[in-house]
Design a protein around this motif. Structure first.
Motif, PDB file in Angstrom:
ATOM      1  N   VAL A   1       0.856  -1.182   0.000  1.00 65.64           N
ATOM      2  CA  VAL A   1       0.000   0.000   0.000  1.00 65.64           C
ATOM      3  C   VAL A   1       0.893   1.232   0.000  1.00 65.64           C
ATOM      4  CG1 VAL A   1      -1.841  -1.187   1.226  1.00 65.64           C
ATOM      5  CG2 VAL A   1      -0.122   0.072   2.516  1.00 65.64           C
ATOM      6  N   THR A   2       0.309   2.404  -0.128  1.00 69.69           N
ATOM      7  CA  THR A   2       1.105   3.623  -0.095  1.00 69.69           C
ATOM      8  C   THR A   2       1.168   4.154   1.335  1.00 69.69           C
ATOM      9  OG1 THR A   2      -0.724   5.152  -0.396  1.00 69.69           O
ATOM     10  CG2 THR A   2       0.226   4.192  -2.387  1.00 69.69           C
ATOM     11  N   ALA A   3       2.144   5.018   1.567  1.00 69.51           N
ATOM     12  CA  ALA A   3       2.259   5.646   2.884  1.00 69.51           C
ATOM     13  C   ALA A   3       1.008   6.473   3.161  1.00 69.51           C
ATOM     14  CB  ALA A   3       3.506   6.526   2.927  1.00 69.51           C
ATOM     15  N   ARG A   4       0.480   7.065   2.136  1.00 71.62           N
ATOM     16  CA  ARG A   4      -0.735   7.866   2.287  1.00 71.62           C
ATOM     17  C   ARG A   4      -1.861   7.043   2.876  1.00 71.62           C
ATOM     18  NH1 ARG A   4      -4.248  10.350   3.709  1.00 71.62           N
ATOM     19  NH2 ARG A   4      -5.499  11.940   2.664  1.00 71.62           N
ATOM     20  N   THR A   5      -1.973   5.836   2.412  1.00 70.28           N
ATOM     21  CA  THR A   5      -3.013   4.945   2.901  1.00 70.28           C
ATOM     22  C   THR A   5      -2.853   4.711   4.404  1.00 70.28           C
ATOM     23  OG1 THR A   5      -3.228   3.825   0.783  1.00 70.28           O
ATOM     24  CG2 THR A   5      -3.929   2.606   2.715  1.00 70.28           C
ATOM     25  N   ILE A   6      -1.636   4.451   4.821  1.00 65.59           N
ATOM     26  CA  ILE A   6      -1.375   4.193   6.239  1.00 65.59           C
ATOM     27  C   ILE A   6      -1.658   5.445   7.069  1.00 65.59           C
ATOM     28  CG2 ILE A   6       0.405   3.548   7.893  1.00 65.59           C
ATOM     29  CD1 ILE A   6       1.687   1.858   5.738  1.00 65.59           C
ATOM     30  N   ARG A   7      -1.273   6.582   6.548  1.00 74.63           N
ATOM     31  CA  ARG A   7      -1.568   7.825   7.263  1.00 74.63           C
ATOM     32  C   ARG A   7      -3.071   8.059   7.331  1.00 74.63           C
ATOM     33  NH1 ARG A   7       2.280  10.251   3.761  1.00 74.63           N
ATOM     34  NH2 ARG A   7       4.389   9.995   4.597  1.00 74.63           N
ATOM     35  N   HIS A   8      -3.737   7.696   6.267  1.00 73.73           N
ATOM     36  CA  HIS A   8      -5.186   7.851   6.247  1.00 73.73           C
ATOM     37  C   HIS A   8      -5.829   7.038   7.362  1.00 73.73           C
ATOM     38  CE1 HIS A   8      -9.166   8.539   4.721  1.00 73.73           C
ATOM     39  NE2 HIS A   8      -9.366   7.254   4.513  1.00 73.73           N
ATOM     40  N   TYR A   9      -5.371   5.854   7.581  1.00 71.89           N
ATOM     41  CA  TYR A   9      -5.915   5.030   8.655  1.00 71.89           C
ATOM     42  C   TYR A   9      -5.662   5.687  10.000  1.00 71.89           C
ATOM     43  CZ  TYR A   9      -6.262   1.511   5.006  1.00 71.89           C
ATOM     44  OH  TYR A   9      -6.562   0.834   3.854  1.00 71.89           O
ATOM     45  N   GLU A  10      -4.559   6.354  10.111  1.00 66.02           N
ATOM     46  CA  GLU A  10      -4.270   7.064  11.360  1.00 66.02           C
ATOM     47  C   GLU A  10      -5.217   8.248  11.528  1.00 66.02           C
ATOM     48  OE1 GLU A  10      -0.215   8.123  11.803  1.00 66.02           O
ATOM     49  OE2 GLU A  10      -0.572   9.392  13.561  1.00 66.02           O
ATOM     50  N   GLU A  11      -5.470   8.955  10.430  1.00 63.15           N
ATOM     51  CA  GLU A  11      -6.408  10.084  10.487  1.00 63.15           C
ATOM     52  C   GLU A  11      -7.761   9.638  11.008  1.00 63.15           C
ATOM     53  OE1 GLU A  11      -6.646  11.731   6.586  1.00 63.15           O
ATOM     54  OE2 GLU A  11      -4.543  12.316   6.523  1.00 63.15           O
ATOM     55  N   LEU A  12      -8.142   8.430  10.639  1.00 61.56           N
ATOM     56  CA  LEU A  12      -9.440   7.897  11.065  1.00 61.56           C
ATOM     57  C   LEU A  12      -9.363   7.227  12.433  1.00 61.56           C
ATOM     58  CD1 LEU A  12     -10.912   6.458   7.767  1.00 61.56           C
ATOM     59  CD2 LEU A  12     -10.986   8.771   8.682  1.00 61.56           C
TER      60      LEU A  12
ATOM     61  N   LEU B   1     -13.738   0.831   6.672  1.00 60.91           N
ATOM     62  CA  LEU B   1     -12.764   1.127   7.714  1.00 60.91           C
ATOM     63  C   LEU B   1     -13.451   1.270   9.061  1.00 60.91           C
ATOM     64  CD1 LEU B   1     -10.429   3.533   5.760  1.00 60.91           C
ATOM     65  CD2 LEU B   1     -10.155   1.107   6.233  1.00 60.91           C
ATOM     66  N   GLY B   2     -14.661   1.754   9.045  1.00 60.94           N
ATOM     67  CA  GLY B   2     -15.421   1.842  10.291  1.00 60.94           C
ATOM     68  C   GLY B   2     -15.684   0.461  10.872  1.00 60.94           C
ATOM     69  N   GLU B   3     -16.064  -0.465  10.022  1.00 67.02           N
ATOM     70  CA  GLU B   3     -16.296  -1.824  10.491  1.00 67.02           C
ATOM     71  C   GLU B   3     -15.006  -2.441  11.022  1.00 67.02           C
ATOM     72  OE1 GLU B   3     -19.902  -3.509   7.724  1.00 67.02           O
ATOM     73  OE2 GLU B   3     -17.987  -3.132   6.750  1.00 67.02           O
ATOM     74  N   SER B   4     -13.930  -2.209  10.302  1.00 67.38           N
ATOM     75  CA  SER B   4     -12.646  -2.743  10.753  1.00 67.38           C
ATOM     76  C   SER B   4     -12.293  -2.179  12.126  1.00 67.38           C
ATOM     77  CB  SER B   4     -11.547  -2.410   9.745  1.00 67.38           C
ATOM     78  OG  SER B   4     -11.626  -3.278   8.637  1.00 67.38           O
ATOM     79  N   ARG B   5     -12.591  -0.928  12.308  1.00 68.11           N
ATOM     80  CA  ARG B   5     -12.298  -0.318  13.597  1.00 68.11           C
ATOM     81  C   ARG B   5     -13.024  -1.061  14.712  1.00 68.11           C
ATOM     82  NH1 ARG B   5     -12.341   5.439  13.914  1.00 68.11           N
ATOM     83  NH2 ARG B   5     -14.150   5.265  12.539  1.00 68.11           N
TER      84      ARG B   5
END
Lengths: 139, 139
Positions: free
Chosen positions: A16-27, A62-66
């Motif tokens: 995945v991209t770093a952006r994707t990982i940061r996005h998960y952090e944002e959420l 991502l909400g469900e994963s959370r």
DNA sequence: GCGAGAGTTGACGTTAACGTAAACGGCATA
DNA sequence: TATGCCGTTTACGTTAACGTCAACTCTCGC
């Protein structure tokens, strides 16, 4: 000395991209430590990321994963909360088993198609003995 | 007289909106007949819709679902095409089996959590005899 | 003949999940 | 010291998959 990871390492490892990982952090799905500005991911963070991506492959938001991940790390003291958790685990399992059934059905159909395909291929390659009827298989 | 369906009937049956079904048509995943302006869905159309929605539950995009469905209806004559189709079926099966593994892993972990949860609940409800040590299960 | 209910075609709006670009900081090395 | 290579923040852009009107058209039942 517990192994740690940079965002680039995890991104490369999981494709995945770093952006994707940061996005998960944002959420709020990841909370890596910081060394100055830079993010430092622990083995636990890496596991969480793996869980998120597995959920993604299975079509979870991502909400469900959370929520799923929230069930995994134990932070629940009293009986009331435990019972509530068991309830949600049950719901989740029902959902997963439904998807399991979907998947099995899909695989079964796929293999059925594969069988028909092989048969058709055999016909094409060895158009020897034939039943009554024309040659081209109309449908 | 083969049974047919209106868009409203299908929407109600599968728990989606009519807009959703029309959207699939816009993308070329469905091609119902027309009676004047109104869409008339055949049993085959209904099956296709079911496949699309199953794919959706499993996290496939509509584009992917289109390709999967394309494999299902046989429109392939020569050996070259058949071999190509078998190839794609193989890829697809690999993908599905990977997701199957994901699902099984998820279910296993869920049941593990459930076990720990039940144990904790038992502890809370009957805090009687206890082993040496704290009692909290470290990981 | 008319109102209700179901269906239709545009066409713009929304949400999730990132992509992408700009502008910058730190550090290794040629 | 300059040149990359990672990393960072900020912020707007994009795509998929529909949602949500508005404005019509049928067709039935009364």
């Amino acid at each position: 000395m517990h192994r740690t990871f940079t965002i680039g390492e995890l991104a490369a490892e999981f494709g995945v991209t770093a952006r994707t990982i940061r996005h998960y952090e944002e959420l709020g799905l990841l909370r890596p430590q910081r060394r100055g500005q830079a993010r430092i991911y622990s083995a636990a963070d890496r596991t969480r990321l793996k869980l998120i991506l597995r959920g993604r492959r299975l079509g979870f938001s991502l909400g469900e994963s959370r929520e799923i991940i929230a069930m995994y790390d134990p932070e629940h003291g009293n009986a009331q909360q435990l019972r509530r958790l068991l309830e949600r685990i049950g719901e989740q399992r029902t959902l997963l088993e439904a998807r399991l059934a979907d998947l099995h059905a899909m695989l079964a159909e796929l293999e059925e198609v594969e069988g028909g395909c092989r048969a058709a291929l055999a016909q094409v390659r060895a158009p020897t003995a034939r039943r009554a009827g024309g040659g081209s298989s109309s449908n």
